[in-house]
Design a protein around this motif. Structure first.
Motif, mmCIF file in Angstrom:
data_model
loop_
_atom_site.group_PDB
_atom_site.id
_atom_site.type_symbol
_atom_site.label_atom_id
_atom_site.label_comp_id
_atom_site.label_asym_id
_atom_site.label_seq_id
_atom_site.Cartn_x
_atom_site.Cartn_y
_atom_site.Cartn_z
ATOM 1 N N PRO A 29 9.580 -6.019 0.180
ATOM 2 C CA PRO A 29 11.028 -5.987 -0.081
ATOM 3 C C PRO A 29 11.551 -4.584 -0.384
ATOM 4 O O PRO A 29 12.750 -4.366 -0.290
ATOM 5 N N TYR A 30 10.650 -3.653 -0.726
ATOM 6 C CA TYR A 30 11.136 -2.338 -1.142
ATOM 7 C C TYR A 30 11.517 -1.473 0.072
ATOM 8 O O TYR A 30 12.684 -1.115 0.252
ATOM 9 N N HIS A 31 10.532 -1.166 0.947
ATOM 10 C CA HIS A 31 10.819 -0.281 2.081
ATOM 11 C C HIS A 31 10.461 -0.912 3.422
ATOM 12 O O HIS A 31 10.331 -0.222 4.432
ATOM 13 N N GLN A 32 10.249 -2.223 3.393
ATOM 14 C CA GLN A 32 10.062 -2.992 4.613
ATOM 15 C C GLN A 32 8.823 -2.585 5.419
ATOM 16 O O GLN A 32 8.829 -2.648 6.638
ATOM 17 N N TRP A 33 7.782 -2.158 4.726
ATOM 18 C CA TRP A 33 6.513 -2.040 5.444
ATOM 19 C C TRP A 33 6.105 -3.457 5.847
ATOM 20 O O TRP A 33 6.240 -4.399 5.053
ATOM 21 N N ALA A 80 5.344 0.828 9.557
ATOM 22 C CA ALA A 80 5.743 1.585 8.362
ATOM 23 C C ALA A 80 6.754 2.608 8.853
ATOM 24 O O ALA A 80 6.409 3.729 9.193
ATOM 25 N N ARG A 81 7.994 2.174 8.901
ATOM 26 C CA ARG A 81 9.036 2.994 9.510
ATOM 27 C C ARG A 81 9.162 4.340 8.802
ATOM 28 O O ARG A 81 8.915 4.436 7.609
ATOM 29 N N GLN A 82 9.549 5.335 9.557
ATOM 30 C CA GLN A 82 9.808 6.695 9.048
ATOM 31 C C GLN A 82 8.547 7.456 8.642
ATOM 32 O O GLN A 82 8.656 8.602 8.186
ATOM 33 N N ARG A 131 0.809 -1.214 0.000
ATOM 34 C CA ARG A 131 0.000 0.000 0.000
ATOM 35 C C ARG A 131 0.849 1.274 0.000
ATOM 36 O O ARG A 131 0.320 2.370 -0.047
ATOM 37 N N HIS A 132 2.166 1.122 0.088
ATOM 38 C CA HIS A 132 3.050 2.281 0.046
ATOM 39 C C HIS A 132 3.185 2.756 -1.404
ATOM 40 O O HIS A 132 2.450 3.634 -1.838
#
Lengths: 412, 412, 412
Positions: free
Chosen positions: B106-110, B121-123, B86-87
């Motif tokens: 795998p992209y931003h580790q959501w 959802a870090r950051q 969903r990011h």
């Protein structure tokens, strides 16, 4: 100008702070519109002046179906032409680079001077006027060794960009470099996903262990998320660069470009696996290796790093809505000796690996966006450069297709 | 809803008892319409419960460009989600099957829980509400170990199907099976041609010598074309099954599904080259190998065989108007030991061969239909199930596009 | 009849004496229109009578998605049919050539006589009338061993062509030949670029050194550009042919066809690397090897050479807007013995090499025309046959789409 209504409909669905609507990434008609709206109106990074040093050296590049020739004329001037013979349309130059005395069409040997004039068209009748059949030129600008081309009739000015970036780049003396290596990979992903991937390091910690040996993940010197360690590194680095007279503060490039000098991680100086220089002979007359890197990009198609020991140019060329070519070129001092001053494998290991990791990320991103379940999602604060990119892109597409129609209810 | 007029025009040309008009088989726009009209409104067979036994086991499947994840949640429940973060829309699961603790992009580790909730959802900024960004779910139904998924908002009821087939399948105890082998092949043919090929055995005698060692060619116990030999076999078989309490008469599935138990050829009990069991350890608590096979199918995308020693599931997934993926899974008793109770080569030889023969038939069929000379031809009486399939298909497409316009003159 | 407006718009841009507008070469919709406008209205060269000598011998060819069967019937007559079963549309013949007793569909074994009648459709009901389900025929004409087919309802007359070319070809006795070799290559280029490439020798001197050992570059006996050497050669040659009673003057084929006898270079007699005969046993009852070659072509899809020792047929079949199949067949005397009278490598070396050179030229031409910078360019005088071809093509397209709309300003 085809597909304008579709463009307007999709632009109307765009929501600032979110990734773009599906169609803008994966629709073939949108890609055709982009060739006109973006790639035929702006400047594109083509290659480096040091790649075509001698008169007659040429380089070709392809944007969508359009092939361009970039060459050095007899007088040393760099020129660009469409790679299309004016007789029956054959390509003239068939290789990515090479050297010619004149441009001779392989089909019927029409001969063009390096300035594009048709100087011989054998067997043509007496009333044939070669003056009407010179090669169709493209515009060229050279900025600190970076060659930009434009197929627009009246391309926008590059002067703000030139003025802003020259103080950062000139000290690295790009005119005194040579190519150490070039790599081109094909990514099965839309070109905008390739650009977006480059515009944030939010994905770095989960994907780029080799790169993070040296790269700091913060995009701004005053990043509020930055650690005390980074702030200390930043202070020591900027003091050194001020002493050396090297600019480092972010240039004001708006949504068009970005230029900033940032340090490498403590104790590292270059994009190598151990952080030591990739080329023992430093660029220019540098004696100090800890110069960090000037990080540069310009929309739509390039990003660059200028280090103490090397310059890296990344070039993005769209092939279709679903395929993109990414070329990386490593430049070192023109007097550096391969096998003595640098080893190509060592010089290129980090970014060849990183490029391939990014390829996989962009391809999975593209596959996911093809799903009917895709909905634009929110950018993280560290992805602010992506929103800048979207703003720029949307403005380009609006200029082409007209403002989007207002919609009562935004897409979910 | 694009292409509705084209759909209506083609439906108007359809003639009952004949194969479909060309465009319904080979037009790219029709395929796009089918993704909405058929594959986004109905249930699709996905995989088997025994393929995702443990919490965190997952399976992915792709319908057109849409990837789905089917997984088992911590509480044992089977769930399905769109395989889209969903990011920024990356695919989450990159392999056809696997095991995860949680779903991590795998992209931003959501990070998503196995129930689809976004739990990290870090950051992201403080005002970001993860509750609004759970994975988009798909509907799931499990019937005798067969997992069906639907991306429809309100899928149709499966209860008639469940009620009808459970008495036939339950005695084979699919919950006590494991996967012995899985095969996926790509057929360069429209998915409907793959289904039509499966719906008749008119083509068997000319093409499937290995299969006909064991398979009877008749689709109905009272087939008027059936021989006295078949009728005798049928009588002896049904007497045995009645004694064992195993149902065998055709269930009334209308155009939606078919369920019937039919015998194998005299003296054979399973789909092997010699007709002997493919797995020595029979399913459930069977001691009698001569149980014939429960032949099951359901529109749009599966057919199945339930034997005394094995269960076979065939799954059809459309990739484009011209490409279809066909997966076959062989299940045996969960306590059967490979190399002792069964040999994979022996177990799979007949249907691997038959699938490849059918692939060639479907591909030649597709190539022929691409010709401008193709005209719909008449089904033989033994192809009655194809007409049922066409009736069902036409009704689905009409529900999407509206009734066809009346045409004065039918197509030739 | 789709795309008519697009066709008219592009025809309006065509300028006589110049190559065609871009869209006519590279637009997918134009290709679909051409299948109707050109390939479904005219005659196509298919193969040679000597390739299907016995009853039941067949040959298949594909035009766009349409496959045709050409075969010899029991009575010796040559017939053509669409390669599509009337049952459910499967292709009947799956190979490029072969021999059958009857045509049996591989899918359900419907059986067709060699005259196209359906003679067995097993399991069909009593009221099924096979007379309504014969194979859809195509028209066939055989001219001096060359088989032409047409899928038009009422194809144009070939009589002018037959009458004109027979006196040139008949002395070479094509009915007493056999196939020595066949080659098919795929060119990634529009079929019209393949034809244009064949219609001029302006490109020969820069590209075909092997061919120019023997081929004279002049297309007409009175070519004003021709040298005194050529005129002398021409005089000696025509005197010889007049003595032998072999016609040589250009036939009047208008834009439809061309037929002329031209000499080989002084001292050479055949398309070999050394100019000596490729087959020691000459065709017909020839004793004189210096017969030059009858150069023949007919729009849209063939060109041919008739020599003293061999006959060469070139066949062009369009696969898409961007792909074309080119087949070359070498015929020698039916009594010639391979390894004794001829060596296949020696016989085919020149044209296999030349075909590959032409493939590269056509592919580069196609790539260049895809560029937005392409503009139609002027034909040289020696390219007059290309303008004939364009005139013919434009007339065909106008007949399909209606006359182009007048445009006030011609394209640049």
């Amino acid at each position: 100008m085809p597909h304008q209504e579709l463009v307007r409909d999709l632009l109307a669905q765009r929501r600032s702070g979110f990734s773009l609507p599906q169609g803008l990434y994966v629709d073939d008609a949108i890609f055709q519109a982009e060739l006109d709206a973006v790639f035929a109106t702006d400047w594109l990074f083509a290659c480096n002046a040091c790649e075509i040093k001698r008169p007659g050296d040429f380089h070709t590049l392809e944007i969508g179906g359009n092939s361009l020739i970039v060459l050095r004329d007899r007088d040393g001037q760099i020129r660009a032409f469409h790679n299309v013979c004016r007789h029956r349309g054959s390509r003239l130059c068939l290789t990515e680079s090479g050297h010619v005395n004149r441009l001779v069409c392989p089909y019927h040997q029409w001969v063009y001077e390096l300035d594009g004039r048709l100087i011989n068209a054998r067997q043509m009748p007496d009333d044939f006027d070669p003056a009407g059949y010179g090669l169709r030129p493209a515009h060229v600008e050279v900025i600190c060794g970076m060659i930009f081309v434009s197929i627009a009739e009246e391309p926008p000015s590059l002067e703000r960009y030139r003025a802003a970036v020259t103080p950062y780049i000139a000290p690295h003396m790009p005119d005194r470099t040579k190519v150490a290596f070039t790599s081109t990979i094909i990514e099965e992903a839309n070109w905008k996903l390739v650009i977006e991937n480059n515009r944030e390091c939010y994905h770095c910690s989960g994907n780029h262990p080799e790169l993070l040996v040296t790269l700091v993940e913060f995009a701004l010197p005053d990043d509020p998320a930055a650690s005390a360690t980074f702030r200390g590194l930043m202070e020591r680095s900027t003091a050194r660069w001020d002493r050396l007279g090297l600019p480092h503060r972010p240039a004001d490039g708006g949504v068009e470009f970005r230029c900033i000098r940032l340090p490498f991680n403590e104790g590292t100086t270059s994009f190598t696996l151990d952080g030591k220089p990739g080329c023992a002979k430093l660029l220019a007359d540098f004696t100090e290796p800890e110069l960090g890197s000037v990080r540069l990009f310009r929309v739509p198609n390039n990003w660059n790093h200028f280090l103490s020991d090397q310059i890296m140019h990344f070039r993005v060329l769209p092939l279709s809505a679903h395929r993109t070519a990414v070329s990386t070129t490593w430049l070192v001092h023109e007097d550096a000796v391969e096998g003595v001053d640098y080893d190509v494998g060592r010089l290129t290991a980090v970014w060849l690996t990183t490029n391939d990791q990014d390829r996989q990320l962009a391809e999975n991103n593209h596959l996911g966006i093809r799903s009917s379940a895709y909905r634009p999602g929110p950018y993280a604060p560290s992805e602010f450069l992506l929103n800048n990119f979207s703003d720029w892109y949307v403005a380009k597409m609006e200029a082409y297709a007209g403002s989007p129609r207002p919609v009562l209810a935004a897409a979910e």
